[in-house]
Motif scaffolding. Structure first.
Motif, PDB file in Angstrom:
ATOM      1  N   GLU A   1     -29.357  35.340  -2.543  1.00 18.61           N
ATOM      2  CA  GLU A   1     -30.685  35.896  -2.272  1.00 18.61           C
ATOM      3  C   GLU A   1     -31.489  35.025  -1.301  1.00 18.61           C
ATOM      4  O   GLU A   1     -32.398  35.515  -0.622  1.00 18.61           O
TER       5      GLU A   1
ATOM      6  N   LYS B   1     -23.738  40.534   1.609  1.00 17.23           N
ATOM      7  CA  LYS B   1     -25.185  40.344   1.699  1.00 17.23           C
ATOM      8  C   LYS B   1     -25.661  40.398   3.144  1.00 17.23           C
ATOM      9  O   LYS B   1     -26.743  40.941   3.428  1.00 17.23           O
TER      10      LYS B   1
ATOM     11  N   ASP C   1     -25.804  43.961   4.160  1.00 20.39           N
ATOM     12  CA  ASP C   1     -26.980  44.538   3.498  1.00 20.39           C
ATOM     13  C   ASP C   1     -28.246  44.224   4.295  1.00 20.39           C
ATOM     14  O   ASP C   1     -29.095  45.088   4.524  1.00 20.39           O
TER      15      ASP C   1
END
Length: 369
Positions: free
Chosen positions: A270, A314, A317
């Protein structure tokens, strides 16, 4: 055919109709011309046309073609061991640049864009600057002018990636010996004189200026960047070329290539969104420049660090979230030591999981255009 940037997107102006159209580059890096083989790799195992047709069949519409100084000089012959002439008989006796031209011409027939990438000065390593003891700045410029003169007539050649990963350069220091921005501003006009319809691709550096890098949102990570990734200085020192000709082109990688400390952060992956945005994403989302990711990739769990799969998913994304649709994946080749390729070691079959992750981005971008 003319290529230009408007509102952060790349457009193609069709000479026949005069109408502009947004294009997205779904690309792969096919390397080899930048090595002492002086030719794209894999031709010992495959026919070169078959390879191009496979790239096209998978939905890729662009190839970044790295080269070195000597592979584009007249008379340079490819390493004969790098080509199986039984399956590539039409390459017999051709020089390296003649083979490159055949690839570009065939790619044009197939509707595949080509980005020419001055990857190495010599053909052995990535030197820190755009000149070296082997190749002077003037030789560097002269080589680009020669390449542009040869390939400007091909409507699928979209532009010049001025220099791959100038990791020893600065940005915004006004030191003519190291300032990458000054170098681009010196070299690019010479290319555009010969090929005014091309775009100029500008990679990031490793460091820019201490006062810029050290104000990073992640002070501890200020210098934990990949070569070609650092575009922080664009905010303060943009390249002074016409807006419609500039494309910024960062390189970024995951833990397969180098184990950066932020991959060990408890909140990984993240934390990556902010890191990507601060280093290069803002160039498009805030400043409105065109952004093309020139390299990213990894083994995707096929050897290497298992977190690479998480990183690549990720990253795709994040690209989708920010409508960043242009990329060149590293690499098409099976023989990239730290990343592997789209192709498996047999140079024929593909890693389906790697490909499907990229296809998510291609499908999304195709749906919005």
């Amino acid at each position: 055919m003319n290529f230009f940037v408007k509102n952060g997107e790349i457009y193609k102006l069709d000479g026949a109709t005069g109408k502009p159209k947004i294009i997205y580059l779904f690309g792969v890096n096919w390397f080899g011309f930048e090595t002492r083989d002086y030719v794209v790799h894999g031709l010992w195992a495959r026919n070169w046309v078959d390879m191009l047709q496979q790239i096209k069949s998978l939905g890729f519409n662009a190839i970044r073609l790295p080269f070195c100084t000597y592979s584009v000089q007249e008379g340079t012959m490819p390493n004969s061991n790098a080509i199986n002439y039984n399956i590539n008989p039409d390459l017999q006796g051709l020089t390296s640049i003649e083979i490159m031209e055949k690839i570009v011409a065939k790619a044009n027939e197939l509707g595949i864009y080509i980005l020419l990438d001055y990857h190495r000065l010599g053909c052995d390593q990535i030197e820190p600057l755009w000149y070296s003891d082997q190749v002077s700045e003037q030789q560097f410029i002269d080589t680009w002018v020669s390449v542009a003169k040869r390939f400007a007539k091909y409507p699928n050649v979209i532009g010049a990636d001025i220099r791959n990963e100038p990791w020893g350069a600065t940005w915004g220091t006004d030191d003519p010996a190291t300032d990458w921005r000054l170098a681009v501003e010196k070299v690019a006009p010479k290319i555009l004189e010969v090929a005014p319809h091309w775009l100029i691709f500008v990679e990031g550096t490793y460091k820019t200026r201490p006062d810029i890098d050290e104000r990073s949102w992640y002070p501890y990570y200020s210098y934990y960047v990949f070569w070609g990734e650092n575009l922080r200085a664009v905010r303060y020192y943009p390249v002074r070329l016409p807006y419609e000709k500039i494309v910024y082109s960062p390189h970024t990688y995951g833990p397969d290539v180098f184990r950066q400390p932020y991959f060990d952060d408890p909140i990984f992956p993240e934390n990556m969104r902010s890191i990507w945005m601060e280093r290069f994403g803002y160039v498009k989302t805030e400043l409105g420049y065109a952004l093309v990711v020139g390299e990213f990739g990894g083994r995707y769990g096929h050897g290497g660090d298992p977190r690479d799969i998480i990183w690549q998913i990720k990253f795709v994304d994040w690209l989708i979230e920010n409508r960043i649709c242009n990329f060149f994946y590293w690499s098409w080749n099976a023989n990239s030591g730290d990343t592997g390729g789209i192709l498996k070691d047999d140079w024929t079959n593909i890693w389906e999981d790697k490909y499907q992750n990229l296809k998510r981005l291609m499908d999304y971008c195709s749906s919005i255009n």
